[in-house]
Design a protein around this motif. Sequence first.
Motif, PDB file in Angstrom:
ATOM      1  N   TYR A 214     -25.907  19.211   2.302  1.00 43.30           N
ATOM      2  CA  TYR A 214     -24.691  19.256   3.113  1.00 43.30           C
ATOM      3  C   TYR A 214     -23.684  18.218   2.623  1.00 43.30           C
ATOM      4  O   TYR A 214     -22.502  18.515   2.454  1.00 43.30           O
ATOM      5  CB  TYR A 214     -25.017  19.015   4.589  1.00 43.30           C
TER       6      TYR A 214
ATOM      7  N   THR B  40     -15.139  20.927   4.522  1.00 40.60           N
ATOM      8  CA  THR B  40     -15.780  21.921   5.369  1.00 40.60           C
ATOM      9  C   THR B  40     -15.489  23.349   4.923  1.00 40.60           C
ATOM     10  O   THR B  40     -16.248  24.259   5.234  1.00 40.60           O
ATOM     11  CB  THR B  40     -15.347  21.739   6.838  1.00 40.60           C
TER      12      THR B  40
ATOM     13  N   LEU C  45     -18.277  25.205   3.046  1.00 36.90           N
ATOM     14  CA  LEU C  45     -19.400  25.758   3.797  1.00 36.90           C
ATOM     15  C   LEU C  45     -19.230  27.250   4.061  1.00 36.90           C
ATOM     16  O   LEU C  45     -20.198  27.949   4.332  1.00 36.90           O
ATOM     17  CB  LEU C  45     -19.568  25.021   5.126  1.00 36.90           C
ATOM     18  N   GLU C  46     -18.007  27.731   3.992  1.00 36.24           N
ATOM     19  CA  GLU C  46     -17.736  29.146   4.234  1.00 36.24           C
ATOM     20  C   GLU C  46     -17.750  29.975   2.957  1.00 36.24           C
ATOM     21  O   GLU C  46     -17.493  31.175   2.994  1.00 36.24           O
ATOM     22  CB  GLU C  46     -16.409  29.285   4.963  1.00 36.24           C
TER      23      GLU C  46
ATOM     24  N   GLY D 199     -23.092  27.489   4.290  1.00 33.96           N
ATOM     25  CA  GLY D 199     -23.569  26.818   5.493  1.00 33.96           C
ATOM     26  C   GLY D 199     -24.752  27.540   6.113  1.00 33.96           C
ATOM     27  O   GLY D 199     -25.723  26.909   6.556  1.00 33.96           O
ATOM     28  N   ASP D 200     -24.695  28.873   6.138  1.00 33.63           N
ATOM     29  CA  ASP D 200     -25.820  29.662   6.646  1.00 33.63           C
ATOM     30  C   ASP D 200     -27.062  29.435   5.787  1.00 33.63           C
ATOM     31  O   ASP D 200     -28.176  29.334   6.309  1.00 33.63           O
ATOM     32  CB  ASP D 200     -25.481  31.151   6.655  1.00 33.63           C
TER      33      ASP D 200
ATOM     34  N   ILE E 153     -28.823  26.291   6.715  1.00 31.37           N
ATOM     35  CA  ILE E 153     -29.619  26.442   7.937  1.00 31.37           C
ATOM     36  C   ILE E 153     -30.937  27.151   7.636  1.00 31.37           C
ATOM     37  O   ILE E 153     -31.996  26.753   8.132  1.00 31.37           O
ATOM     38  CB  ILE E 153     -28.803  27.181   9.025  1.00 31.37           C
TER      39      ILE E 153
ATOM     40  N   THR F  88     -19.233  19.573  12.331  1.00 35.15           N
ATOM     41  CA  THR F  88     -19.219  21.032  12.242  1.00 35.15           C
ATOM     42  C   THR F  88     -20.441  21.585  12.971  1.00 35.15           C
ATOM     43  O   THR F  88     -21.421  20.869  13.195  1.00 35.15           O
ATOM     44  CB  THR F  88     -19.260  21.505  10.778  1.00 35.15           C
ATOM     45  N   GLN F  89     -20.374  22.870  13.314  1.00 32.74           N
ATOM     46  CA  GLN F  89     -21.510  23.499  13.976  1.00 32.74           C
ATOM     47  C   GLN F  89     -22.718  23.568  13.047  1.00 32.74           C
ATOM     48  O   GLN F  89     -23.862  23.471  13.507  1.00 32.74           O
ATOM     49  CB  GLN F  89     -21.151  24.887  14.518  1.00 32.74           C
ATOM     50  N   ILE F  90     -22.500  23.682  11.764  1.00 33.59           N
ATOM     51  CA  ILE F  90     -23.609  23.741  10.806  1.00 33.59           C
ATOM     52  C   ILE F  90     -24.348  22.409  10.770  1.00 33.59           C
ATOM     53  O   ILE F  90     -25.582  22.366  10.836  1.00 33.59           O
ATOM     54  CB  ILE F  90     -23.093  24.145   9.408  1.00 33.59           C
TER      55      ILE F  90
ATOM     56  N   LEU G  74     -28.212  21.563  11.897  1.00 33.19           N
ATOM     57  CA  LEU G  74     -29.126  20.822  11.026  1.00 33.19           C
ATOM     58  C   LEU G  74     -29.673  19.595  11.743  1.00 33.19           C
ATOM     59  O   LEU G  74     -30.860  19.261  11.627  1.00 33.19           O
ATOM     60  CB  LEU G  74     -28.427  20.411   9.727  1.00 33.19           C
TER      61      LEU G  74
END
Length: 134
Positions: A14, A27, A30-31, A50-51, A54, A101-103, A107
Amino acid sequence: MAAIPLMLIPFILYNLAMVGAFGGGGTASLETIVTSVNMMSGATWTMSLGDLFIVIALIILFLEIFKATRRSSVALLDHLFSMALFVVFLVEFLLVQGAATQIFFILMLISLVDVIAGFTVSIKSASRDVAIGL
């Protein structure tokens, strides 16, 4: 070496993404789409970077829980390092703008589950080892 928490891998990945090791950095990286599959339904399933982090963290969580079942002095050290890593996750989440971030939050929660599960499994397996002699 066995005491090093494997959750360090997604943490490092990350942070590497934030500095631009996988593309643009920040960020937005991550997309970045890692894979795209056309489904039979006609929809397109995509997985972003990002997925993928996870998914990697969830696989590592399984391995960490498996590591928690061993009985050795290294296991306690592993739990302590996992707790320290969770604290680092939490501090970075609270203080670093790129980690808000939500990611990263997911984590961090996976890291917390690693800590809780590690201690729980160790305590449960230790209670089975107690023998009361008469």
